[in-house]
Design an enzyme around this catalytic site. Structure first.
Site, PDB file in Angstrom:
ATOM      1  N   GLU A   1       0.846  -1.200   0.000  1.00 15.13           N
ATOM      2  CA  GLU A   1       0.000   0.000   0.000  1.00 15.13           C
ATOM      3  C   GLU A   1       0.873   1.240   0.000  1.00 15.13           C
ATOM      4  OE1 GLU A   1      -2.573  -0.521   3.358  1.00 15.13           O
ATOM      5  OE2 GLU A   1      -3.844  -1.913   2.287  1.00 15.13           O
ATOM      6  N   HIS A  20      -8.126   0.963   2.983  1.00 22.86           N
ATOM      7  CA  HIS A  20      -7.662   0.577   4.318  1.00 22.86           C
ATOM      8  C   HIS A  20      -8.273   1.482   5.396  1.00 22.86           C
ATOM      9  CE1 HIS A  20      -4.140  -1.496   6.581  1.00 22.86           C
ATOM     10  NE2 HIS A  20      -5.249  -1.512   7.270  1.00 22.86           N
TER      11      HIS A  20
END
Length: 114
Positions: free
Chosen positions: A63, A82
């Site tokens: 990420e 997220h």
């Protein structure tokens, strides 16, 4: 199948090609914990080939997502940034926990010690 577990040596890659092959084609995989739990190449293959109906992921192994991650191009893979924990109730609980921790610490009786 909904994943809510830590990423450890035992759980890394727990959702492998072999485990995905055991799931029904109508199954949906949800991951709200850690990206490393899933073999993303195997998941992409299962989704692309109709071996798995869909996936909902709040996390990826990297990420922000690398642009060539095959999961990004699949219409049956739904991604959130997220932030699945980010609800009004979760924010209230988090704020209350911080306040409780500060009060306990200032009174000389700390709680939630790490």
């Amino acid at each position: 199948l909904s994943l809510h577990c830590p990423l450890t040596q035992e759980t890394t890659g727990i959702v492998s090609a072999e485990r995905l092959a055991m799931m029904k084609p109508s199954a949906i995989l949800l991951n709200m914990s850690r990206g490393g739990l899933i073999d993303e190449a195997a998941l992409a293959s299962a989704l692309r080939n109709g071996r798995l109906y869909a996936a909902g992921l709040d996390v990826l192994s990297q990420e922000p997502a690398h642009p060539d991650n095959p999961l990004l191009a699949l219409s049956n893979c739904h991604l959130t940034p997220h932030m699945g924990w980010n609800t009004a109730a979760a924010k209230r609980r988090l704020t209350q926990t911080v306040m409780d921790n500060l009060r306990a610490f200032l009174s000389g009786h700390p709680i939630n010690i790490v």
